[in-house]
Design a protein around this motif. Structure first.
Motif, short mmCIF file in Angstrom:
data_model
loop_
_atom_site.label_atom_id
_atom_site.label_comp_id
_atom_site.label_asym_id
_atom_site.label_seq_id
_atom_site.Cartn_x
_atom_site.Cartn_y
_atom_site.Cartn_z
N ALA A 158 0.81 -1.22 0.00
CA ALA A 158 0.00 0.00 0.00
C ALA A 158 0.84 1.27 0.00
O ALA A 158 0.60 2.20 -0.78
CB ALA A 158 -0.96 -0.02 1.19
N SER A 159 1.83 1.34 0.89
CA SER A 159 2.63 2.56 0.98
C SER A 159 3.46 2.78 -0.28
O SER A 159 3.66 3.93 -0.71
CB SER A 159 3.54 2.51 2.22
OG SER A 159 4.41 1.39 2.15
N PHE A 160 3.94 1.69 -0.89
CA PHE A 160 4.70 1.82 -2.13
C PHE A 160 3.82 2.38 -3.25
O PHE A 160 4.23 3.28 -3.99
CB PHE A 160 5.28 0.47 -2.54
CG PHE A 160 5.93 0.46 -3.90
CD1 PHE A 160 7.21 0.95 -4.08
CD2 PHE A 160 5.24 -0.01 -5.02
CE1 PHE A 160 7.81 0.97 -5.34
CE2 PHE A 160 5.82 0.00 -6.28
CZ PHE A 160 7.11 0.50 -6.43
N LEU A 161 2.61 1.86 -3.36
CA LEU A 161 1.71 2.33 -4.40
C LEU A 161 1.35 3.80 -4.19
O LEU A 161 1.30 4.59 -5.13
CB LEU A 161 0.45 1.47 -4.43
CG LEU A 161 0.64 0.00 -4.81
CD1 LEU A 161 -0.68 -0.75 -4.69
CD2 LEU A 161 1.21 -0.14 -6.20
N GLU A 162 1.11 4.18 -2.95
CA GLU A 162 0.76 5.58 -2.66
C GLU A 162 1.91 6.51 -2.99
O GLU A 162 1.71 7.60 -3.55
CB GLU A 162 0.36 5.72 -1.20
CG GLU A 162 -0.09 7.13 -0.83
CD GLU A 162 -0.58 7.23 0.59
OE1 GLU A 162 -1.10 8.30 0.96
OE2 GLU A 162 -0.42 6.24 1.35
N ALA A 163 3.14 6.07 -2.67
CA ALA A 163 4.31 6.92 -2.90
C ALA A 163 4.63 7.09 -4.38
O ALA A 163 5.35 8.02 -4.76
CB ALA A 163 5.52 6.35 -2.16
N ASN A 164 4.10 6.19 -5.21
CA ASN A 164 4.44 6.22 -6.64
C ASN A 164 3.23 6.49 -7.52
O ASN A 164 3.20 6.08 -8.68
CB ASN A 164 5.11 4.91 -7.04
CG ASN A 164 6.50 4.77 -6.45
OD1 ASN A 164 7.47 5.28 -7.00
ND2 ASN A 164 6.59 4.08 -5.32
N ARG A 165 2.27 7.21 -6.98
CA ARG A 165 1.04 7.49 -7.74
C ARG A 165 1.31 8.37 -8.96
O ARG A 165 0.60 8.28 -9.97
CB ARG A 165 0.02 8.18 -6.83
CG ARG A 165 -0.58 7.26 -5.78
CD ARG A 165 -1.53 8.02 -4.89
NE ARG A 165 -2.66 8.57 -5.64
CZ ARG A 165 -3.59 9.36 -5.12
NH1 ARG A 165 -3.51 9.72 -3.85
NH2 ARG A 165 -4.57 9.81 -5.87
N ASN A 166 2.33 9.19 -8.89
CA ASN A 166 2.58 10.15 -9.96
C ASN A 166 3.88 9.93 -10.69
O ASN A 166 4.40 10.83 -11.36
CB ASN A 166 2.54 11.58 -9.37
CG ASN A 166 1.20 11.91 -8.77
OD1 ASN A 166 0.15 11.69 -9.40
ND2 ASN A 166 1.20 12.40 -7.53
N LYS A 167 4.45 8.72 -10.57
CA LYS A 167 5.66 8.37 -11.33
C LYS A 167 5.61 6.89 -11.66
O LYS A 167 4.99 6.10 -10.95
CB LYS A 167 6.92 8.72 -10.53
CG LYS A 167 6.94 8.20 -9.11
CD LYS A 167 8.16 8.74 -8.36
CE LYS A 167 8.16 8.29 -6.91
NZ LYS A 167 9.32 8.81 -6.16
N PRO A 168 6.25 6.50 -12.73
CA PRO A 168 6.13 5.10 -13.18
C PRO A 168 6.81 4.12 -12.22
O PRO A 168 7.86 4.43 -11.64
CB PRO A 168 6.81 5.10 -14.54
CG PRO A 168 7.76 6.24 -14.48
CD PRO A 168 7.11 7.29 -13.64
N PHE A 169 6.19 2.95 -12.07
CA PHE A 169 6.76 1.94 -11.17
C PHE A 169 6.61 0.55 -11.77
O PHE A 169 5.78 0.30 -12.65
CB PHE A 169 6.11 2.00 -9.79
CG PHE A 169 4.64 1.63 -9.76
CD1 PHE A 169 4.22 0.30 -9.72
CD2 PHE A 169 3.66 2.62 -9.77
CE1 PHE A 169 2.88 -0.04 -9.70
CE2 PHE A 169 2.31 2.30 -9.76
CZ PHE A 169 1.92 0.96 -9.72
N PHE A 170 7.43 -0.36 -11.25
CA PHE A 170 7.36 -1.78 -11.58
C PHE A 170 7.29 -2.55 -10.27
O PHE A 170 8.21 -2.47 -9.44
CB PHE A 170 8.58 -2.22 -12.38
CG PHE A 170 8.74 -3.71 -12.53
CD1 PHE A 170 7.70 -4.51 -12.94
CD2 PHE A 170 9.98 -4.33 -12.28
CE1 PHE A 170 7.84 -5.89 -13.09
CE2 PHE A 170 10.14 -5.70 -12.43
CZ PHE A 170 9.07 -6.48 -12.83
N LEU A 171 6.18 -3.26 -10.04
CA LEU A 171 6.00 -4.06 -8.83
C LEU A 171 6.01 -5.53 -9.21
O LEU A 171 5.21 -5.98 -10.03
CB LEU A 171 4.67 -3.70 -8.15
CG LEU A 171 4.30 -4.56 -6.93
CD1 LEU A 171 5.34 -4.41 -5.82
CD2 LEU A 171 2.90 -4.18 -6.42
#
Length: 494
Positions: A158-171
């Protein structure tokens, strides 16, 4: 000037399907999840055996591939191909990474998380890692190494997704369900079942299965031990599905669902003899479900052949990195004649991004893929049994390189209730083949998957199929040469 209303609608629809420059990626990997244990792939008498409503929902939202293959049916090697885009005989992850097995990829390998990081993505992994060295498979964040509770895992994201709401991520989300967790004297099969924990799993509502109502897959003996094992296996599949559903909910809550490409697949087949560690269909033909929110492909089925070496070049393609693939290379890299060539500079798979772009795109190009290659060498360090295979739309050719050796058993497969029950029964027929045929294999196995999907009749020495055999063998040799396979020297030395 005001646009006509119908043009406004068309423009809005096009904009809604236009992806951002760099979409997010969530790659979910189940552990030992078989096609027969997933609702959207298997329906019997109008009922699904395993209840997987969240994975089924993903299929309705996207595309379900029916001819998707792990290139090797072993945990670490399979995951290495996923993250490197290269077969394990080339990336160096010949077998399991942990404990005494100690297999490791080449340190200089440039893998998916590192390349996405270099392109501005934030990368994170959670759950089962099981590749080495970490310098080759580097993620920005390791949220947890515990993959035993998928629901808890989702919450930890959850915290990772919230921290990367406005930049691209790979989970990279990897459960240990439905892999067998270990032995338990009170349970014939121990895949982290509810009965292993007095209070169950935190936050999990377990789905229990009655063994008497289960139908046994064709590759297993129809016996009480098998059904008892399946009941607990399906329970762990449903637990994984529940965690996946929670992860979907978090993506939606954070406003990420509609700009994130979600992929679900499994590393290898069911943890029983006849599936995992083999190149037979139950070992390597696995679920692959892709939801691309920027594509019009919804609730569709793709029958083209794809494999796990395609995943890295596909995601890099979506990230705009134009990955170099084997199809673009005209010759193998230089090196000596004794198999010492290192990792290739190109990926061994192909991008299937074009399949999703084909609908509504300005220059639609139909995606076609009619061949995949498989490569297995070890599972455990004591299990040397190299196989190289080529699969086409209709045929599969398996080369058992060390055919003079008996086929080895992984420790967890040997101890499975299904296999031990079979041994105690004194029977000789195990699924589609005899016990002797399973353990002692010929040099070549050729199967007509169209007429013989259960791979019961070996056509390798059938004169009527000589042209097919010769063509496939030549293709296999060329594949080994192109991918710097050290085992290609066997054609010369032996």
């Amino acid at each position: 000037m005001k646009l006509p209303f119908f043009l406004i609608l068309i423009t809005s629809a096009v904009l809604a399907q236009t992806p951002p420059t760099r979409p997010n990626f969530v790659l979910i990997v189940g552990d030992d999840h078989d096609l027969s244990a997933i609702g959207c792939y298997t329906t019997l008498d109008g009922r699904t055996q395993a209840k997987t409503p969240n994975i089924d929902y993903l299929a309705k939202e996207g595309v379900r591939f029916t001819r998707a293959y792990a290139t090797t049916s072993s945990c670490s090697p399979s995951r290495s191909t996923l993250l490197s885009g290269r077969h394990n005989h080339n990336n160096g992850q010949y077998g399991l990474a942990h404990a005494t097995h100690h297999f490791r990829s080449h340190e200089e390998l440039k893998t998916l998380p590192a390349l996405l990081h270099g392109a501005g993505y934030t990368t994170a992994r959670i759950g089962k890692y099981h590749v080495a060295p970490e310098s080759a498979y580097t993620f920005d964040e390791a949220l947890s190494d515990d993959g035993s509770n998928p629901v808890k895992m989702a919450g930890q994201c959850a915290s990772f997704l919230e921290a990367n709401r406005n930049k691209p991520f790979f989970l990279y989300f990897c459960t240990t369900d439905p892999h067998r967790a270990g032995s338990n004297k009170n349970l014939p099969y121990s895949a982290n079942p509810h009965g292993n924990r007095p209070n169950g799993h935190e936050g999990v509502t377990e789905t229990l299965y009655g063994m008497d109502s289960l139908r046994v897959p064709y590759f297993l003996p129809d016996a009480p031990e098998t059904k008892a094992e399946l009941a607990q296996y399906y329970q762990s599949v449903s637990r994984m599905d529940q965690g996946i559903g929670k992860l979907f909910d978090l993506l939606k809550q954070q406003g990420l669902w509609d700009n994130t490409i979600v992929i679900y697949l499994s590393d290898n087949g069911m943890p029983v003899p006849g599936a995992k560690t083999t190149h037979y269909e139950p070992g390597v033909r696995l679920p692959l479900i892709v939801r691309n929110p920027f594509s019009n492909r919804k609730n569709q089925v793709c029958d083209e052949l794809v494999s796990w070496v395609d995943v890295t070049p596909t995601l890099l393609d979506y990230a705009g990195l134009n990955p170099p693939t084997m199809a673009k290379s005209s010759r193998p890299q230089g090196g000596g004649e004794f198999g010492e060539r290192g990792p290739t500079s190109f990926y061994h798979g192909k991008s299937w991004k074009g399949y999703f772009d084909a609908i509504g795109g300005p220059n639609p190009v139909p995606f076609k893929s009619d061949t995949v290659f498989l490569s297995h060498t070890f599972h455990e360090v004591t299990m040397y049994y190299p196989m190289r295979s080529v699969v086409t739309k209709r045929y599969k050719l398996i080369w058992n390189v060390a055919h003079e050796l008996p086929f080895p058993f992984a420790a967890d497969l040997w101890s499975s209730a299904t296999w031990q029950g079979f041994l105690k029964s004194g029977k000789t027929q195990y699924g589609p083949r005899t016990k002797d045929a399973y353990i002692h294999r010929p040099t070549y196995e050729l199967y007509d998957l169209e007429k013989d999907p259960q791979e019961r009749t070996n056509l390798a020495r059938n004169k009527a199929y000589k042209a097919v055999y010769d063509t496939l063998l030549a293709s296999l040799k060329n594949f080994q040469e192109m991918t710097n396979d050290p085992w290609r020297v066997k054609w010369v030395h032996e």
